[in-house]
Scaffold this active site. Structure first.
Site, PDB file in Angstrom:
ATOM      1  N   ASP A 192      -4.282  18.190 -16.866  1.00 45.28           N
ATOM      2  CA  ASP A 192      -4.672  16.860 -17.381  1.00 45.28           C
ATOM      3  C   ASP A 192      -4.482  16.622 -18.732  1.00 45.28           C
ATOM      4  O   ASP A 192      -4.893  17.207 -19.650  1.00 45.28           O
ATOM      5  CB  ASP A 192      -6.377  16.636 -17.263  1.00 45.28           C
ATOM      6  CG  ASP A 192      -6.949  15.272 -17.639  1.00 45.28           C
ATOM      7  OD1 ASP A 192      -6.198  14.744 -18.413  1.00 45.28           O
ATOM      8  OD2 ASP A 192      -8.056  14.972 -17.227  1.00 45.28           O
ATOM      9  N   ARG A 195       0.715  -1.136  -0.012  1.00 44.81           N
ATOM     10  CA  ARG A 195      -0.028   0.088   0.083  1.00 44.81           C
ATOM     11  C   ARG A 195       1.089   1.503  -0.016  1.00 44.81           C
ATOM     12  O   ARG A 195       0.467   2.220  -0.214  1.00 44.81           O
ATOM     13  CB  ARG A 195      -1.028   0.019   1.345  1.00 44.81           C
ATOM     14  CG  ARG A 195      -2.017   0.927   1.173  1.00 44.81           C
ATOM     15  CD  ARG A 195      -3.006   0.875   2.259  1.00 44.81           C
ATOM     16  NE  ARG A 195      -2.693   0.271   3.334  1.00 44.81           N
ATOM     17  CZ  ARG A 195      -2.021   1.116   4.526  1.00 44.81           C
ATOM     18  NH1 ARG A 195      -1.933   2.345   4.371  1.00 44.81           N
ATOM     19  NH2 ARG A 195      -1.893   0.596   5.660  1.00 44.81           N
ATOM     20  N   TYR A 218     -13.564  16.750 -18.125  1.00 49.15           N
ATOM     21  CA  TYR A 218     -14.095  15.482 -17.993  1.00 49.15           C
ATOM     22  C   TYR A 218     -15.121  15.556 -16.552  1.00 49.15           C
ATOM     23  O   TYR A 218     -14.849  16.183 -15.596  1.00 49.15           O
ATOM     24  CB  TYR A 218     -12.960  14.626 -17.322  1.00 49.15           C
ATOM     25  CG  TYR A 218     -13.142  13.501 -16.563  1.00 49.15           C
ATOM     26  CD1 TYR A 218     -14.267  12.499 -17.454  1.00 49.15           C
ATOM     27  CD2 TYR A 218     -12.748  13.217 -15.383  1.00 49.15           C
ATOM     28  CE1 TYR A 218     -14.672  11.271 -16.706  1.00 49.15           C
ATOM     29  CE2 TYR A 218     -13.174  11.885 -14.821  1.00 49.15           C
ATOM     30  CZ  TYR A 218     -14.139  10.809 -15.499  1.00 49.15           C
ATOM     31  OH  TYR A 218     -14.376   9.688 -14.947  1.00 49.15           O
TER      32      TYR A 218
END
Length: 380
Positions: A176, A51, A103
């Site tokens: 992005d 993790r 988006y």
């Protein structure tokens, strides 16, 4: 003498990997979730728990960081896991700026945290030259977030200008670049602080991996906080998915080149079609953002485009259902060509015009794709 190699060579060899123990030219998959300690109770290889980190992630993150000319990269279990980690660094009372068309998943999240956490949110019109600057609140805006080109209208935002405006106000610029991969746009070189890729899309390119990645210009306090968020929220990518992503990236340069070539040819072919109101593609000289796109998209304009169909929503949906080679599905950047009626996908909050069809152009024969579009248009 050490030679400087191209991005194409970097990708093809996945960052030039040879296993020191076996000579294998393909990186191994480390499926272990936990890692042992030695007799001194120290971690044997610097890894403790997946993790937090895993050797399979390392090679992918190194290659992506090199692609974007960044200082470091971080993999996530999805694009949205990466996006939300960035915005988790914004404090209550601070402010975010983003495009009104973008988006929709990211914008839905921004609206959510604006309401729940008392974070200011201003959405600007990317087609208005001064709208971004006017949306920024000096001393309060923490993040200016842009896409370029903007999904799904493919308006082009000048990264360099956006970076200047953000930095003058004490904010950072996040970009992005899912559609404009590092092969054509290196947003960090234009002044961005953080770059985001939905690695599900072009980086992987085969519609079989869900992943996101962030790249930073420098490792700083915010980047450390994002690492903390990834570790404790747990939005980490699985080892097998990380390996698949690296395998997909090996062919990115040839896939992106072919998709860009196909898209430009299709856009030029249908630009003046009698049943199409507008072809939205930044590679067309007639596109309002073409000059900015030429400046910051230096190796092709990508495979994403949209048609605004004459008539309206009914006619647009009819075309999507009549297509035989294009697949009606959500996503982009894969080897297969996709079509979708974007307003239907985005839902009632959508700002996208109802006659717009979004196309992700793949690597099929461009004559076949054009013929498929022609026969579908003939049926309306």
């Amino acid at each position: 003498m050490t030679l400087e190699y191209s991005i194409d060579s970097l990708l093809a060899q996945a960052g030039y990997f040879v296993d020191g123990a076996t000579g294998a030219v393909i990186p191994p998959i480390h499926l272990s979730t936990t890692f042992a300690r030695n007799d001194a109770y120290e971690l044997m290889g610097g890894y403790g728990y997946s993790r937090d980190n895993n050797p399979t992630y390392d090679q992918v993150e190194r290659v992506v960081a090199q692609l974007d000319n960044g200082d470091d990269a971080m993999l996530f279990a999805s694009g949205m896991a990466a996006i939300t980690a960035v915005f988790e660094t914004v404090n209550t009372g601070q402010h975010i700026v983003a495009p009104i068309i973008m988006y929709h998943g990211a914008q839905d999240w921004l609206r959510h945290i604006a309401e729940k956490r008392n974070i200011g949110l201003t959405l600007f019109d990317a087609t208005e030259p001064d709208a971004l600057r006017q949306a920024i609140q000096p001393g309060k805006t923490a993040i200016v977030w842009i896409e370029t080109p903007v999904n799904p209208t493919w308006d082009v935002i000048d990264i360099e200008d956006a970076a200047t405006a953000a930095h003058e106000a004490g904010a950072i610029l996040g970009v992005d670049c899912t559609v404009a991969t590092p092969l054509t746009t290196r947003a960090l070189d234009w002044g961005a602080d953080i770059v985001f890729h939905s690695a599900t899309k072009y980086l992987n390119g085969h519609s079989d991996v869900l992943a996101g990645v962030l790249v930073t210009k420098e490792q700083n306090e915010r980047w450390n906080e994002i690492q903390f968020i990834r570790k404790y929220v747990g939005g980490v990518l699985g080892s097998f998915e990380a390996w698949l992503l690296l395998r997909g990236m090996r062919t990115l340069s040839i896939r992106f080149e072919r998709a860009s070539q196909n898209a430009l040819r299709i856009a030029q072919h249908f630009e003046h079609h009698s049943k199409i109101e507008a072809v939205l593609y930044p590679g067309l000289a007639s596109h309002p953002g073409h000059q900015i796109a030429k400046k910051q998209m230096m190796n092709g304009f990508g495979g994403m485009m949209s048609f605004c169909v004459k008539g309206g929503e009914t006619e647009a949906k009819a075309i999507a259902t009549h297509l035989q080679l294009f697949i009606p599905a959500t996503s982009l950047g894969g080897v297969e060509s996709l079509v979708e009626h974007r307003a239907s996908v985005e839902g009632p909050m959508s700002q996208v015009q109802p006659n717009l069809l979004r196309f992700s152009i793949g690597i099929e024969n461009s004559d076949d794709l054009i013929a498929d579009l022609e026969q579908a248009l003939d049926k309306i």
